[in-house]
Design a protein around this motif. Structure first.
Motif, PDB file in Angstrom:
ATOM      1  N   UNK A 283      40.806  45.650  27.719  1.00  0.00           N
ATOM      2  CA  UNK A 283      42.168  45.140  27.379  1.00  0.00           C
ATOM      3  C   UNK A 283      42.895  44.617  28.616  1.00  0.00           C
ATOM      4  N   UNK A 284      42.179  43.861  29.419  1.00  0.00           N
ATOM      5  CA  UNK A 284      42.808  43.284  30.618  1.00  0.00           C
ATOM      6  C   UNK A 284      42.678  41.761  30.529  1.00  0.00           C
ATOM      7  N   UNK A 285      43.821  41.073  30.582  1.00  0.00           N
ATOM      8  CA  UNK A 285      43.823  39.610  30.436  1.00  0.00           C
ATOM      9  C   UNK A 285      43.812  38.943  31.808  1.00  0.00           C
ATOM     10  N   UNK A 286      42.693  38.268  32.124  1.00  0.00           N
ATOM     11  CA  UNK A 286      42.603  37.477  33.362  1.00  0.00           C
ATOM     12  C   UNK A 286      42.085  36.098  32.967  1.00  0.00           C
ATOM     13  N   UNK A 287      41.969  35.200  33.944  1.00  0.00           N
ATOM     14  CA  UNK A 287      41.405  33.893  33.624  1.00  0.00           C
ATOM     15  C   UNK A 287      40.087  33.700  34.371  1.00  0.00           C
ATOM     16  N   UNK A 288      39.152  32.999  33.719  1.00  0.00           N
ATOM     17  CA  UNK A 288      37.863  32.745  34.367  1.00  0.00           C
ATOM     18  C   UNK A 288      37.570  31.257  34.336  1.00  0.00           C
TER      19      UNK A 288
END
Ligand SMILES: Cc1ncc(COP(=O)(O)O)c(C=O)c1O
Length: 385
Positions: A331-336
């Motif tokens: 449940x961790x929102x990052x960008x790739x």
């Protein structure tokens, strides 16, 4: 478990309560068309637009708030600046870490107006050699376009020095402040900035659909849009008066009402304090991730000044796979991926797999960062075996 939102470089979330309240107030009580009527609701809407412009002027040290025009985002502001300024045969210099919002309009003008572009390379950490910029100037050079901070590497570019360089050789400076407006001090006069494109929805803590462009009073751009401005309606031509010249069509009044409160929040907290809070958390995250075997961090070294962006790779794993696991399992929102800046990935040497980008905002907690560190520890261990 609540989501740990670490994608503030894309759009900040959550927003200060006053932003939501201002938007609700607009929708409930005065959602009329600003500048189009003389009734009380339209006048109130116009006043709210001007008040936000004033707050933005205070933040960027702009003397006349009417030199700031609203846009839907940074991209639209950059397009207005680039398309409106460059003429057939002009030469433009930009860095090799620019976002596609700069690169694509420039490349389009290369095809359609025959402009020439020089991309000045940086090192792997995004650092620019000013002598390389100077060496790229020729007799046709009209403009230097530069990000204030790379959205991949987080390094801060020396805008004041570039401003001086531009003044010295008689060219104009357009700054992409997508990653710095609200978190790094900007003074358009002191820094020699002729045009400043900024988002409302990132560190200015306003809603999406907001942004703007500051244009030096001595520069007149060809407008990106033509049409109704609510002023000088009897004229066939687009008015010259600002901000109307660059604001055709009904504005995003509800969004701009929210943005005004976001900017007030930033001014109250002060940019310096916001930067210090986010920088300290960035340092904690970088130091903790650096201890994990297989993690490689991009951009400036620990201890250096930078914006609140921490991009990293784990072993040889594809960055999208890591972001997917962080989202679905932790449940961790990052960008790739490539973050709309393949040029910066070329400089950083991460063209093959992209990078995971965790970005911190004013409301990010230490606990959220600890969760990310624990999750990366587990992923790195798993990926290795
Ligand atoms: C450096 C940079 N320039 C431009 C943009 C485009 O901003 P916007 O989404 O406001 O159009 C971004 C977005 O992340 C960015 O990081």
């Amino acid at each position: 478990m609540d989501v740990a939102y670490l994608d503030h470089a894309a759009s900040s979330w959550p927003k200060p309560p006053a932003v939501l309240e201002a938007m609700q107030e607009c929708m409930l009580h005065y959602g009329a068309n600003p500048g189009r009527g003389s009734h009380q609701m339209a006048v109130k809407a116009s006043r709210v637009l001007f008040e936000t412009r004033k707050q933005l002027g205070k933040l960027f040290k702009v003397k006349n708030p009417n030199d700031i025009s609203f846009s839907l985002n940074t991209t639209m502001a950059l397009n207005q600046a680039i398309m409106g300024f460059l003429k057939e045969g002009d030469h433009v210099i930009c860095t090799a870490i620019e976002h596609n919002s700069v690169r694509r309009p420039l490349e389009y003008l290369k095809q359609t107006r025959g402009i020439q572009i020089s991309y000045v390379k940086t090192n792997a950490k995004g650092e620019l050699n000013l002598d390389d910029v100077k060496a790229a100037v020729n007799t046709k050079t009209a403009l230097l376009v530069c990000s204030h901070s790379s959205n991949l590497l987080g390094n801060i570019l020396p805008i004041a020095e570039l401003g001086e360089l531009c003044r010295g050789v008689g060219i104009k400076l357009l700054v992409d402040a997508a990653q710095t407006a609200g978190t790094v001090d900007i003074d358009v006069t002191k820094m020699g900035i002729h045009m400043l494109a900024f988002p409302g929805h990132k560190s200015l803590l306003g809603p999406q659909g907001t942004g703007g462009l500051y244009i030096d009073p001595d520069i007149e751009l060809v407008p990106l849009l033509y049409g109704g401005t609510g002023s000088q309606s009897e004229m066939i031509e687009q008015p010259k008066v600002r901000p109307d010249r660059y604001e055709s069509g009904t504005q995003n009044t509800v969004g701009i009402a929210g943005l005004g409160e976001g900017v007030k929040f930033v001014l109250n907290k002060t940019v310096g304090k916001i930067h210090a809070k986010e920088w300290a958390q960035t340092q904690y995250l970088m130091a903790s991730l650096a201890e994990i075997e297989g993690v490689h961090i991009l951009g400036p070294d620990l201890g250096q000044n930078k914006t609140a962006i921490v991009s990293f790779t784990i072993h040889q794993t594809d960055s999208s796979e890591i972001a997917f696991i962080l989202d679905q399992t932790f449940q961790i929102a990052v960008r790739a991926g490539y973050h709309c800046t393949p040029l910066a990935h070329e400089m950083a040497g991460t063209m093959e797999r992209g990078a995971v980008r965790a970005s911190i905002g004013y409301f990010t907690t230490d606990e959220e960062l600890e969760r990310l560190v624990t999750a990366v520890q587990e992923i790195a261990k798993h990926m290795k075996s």
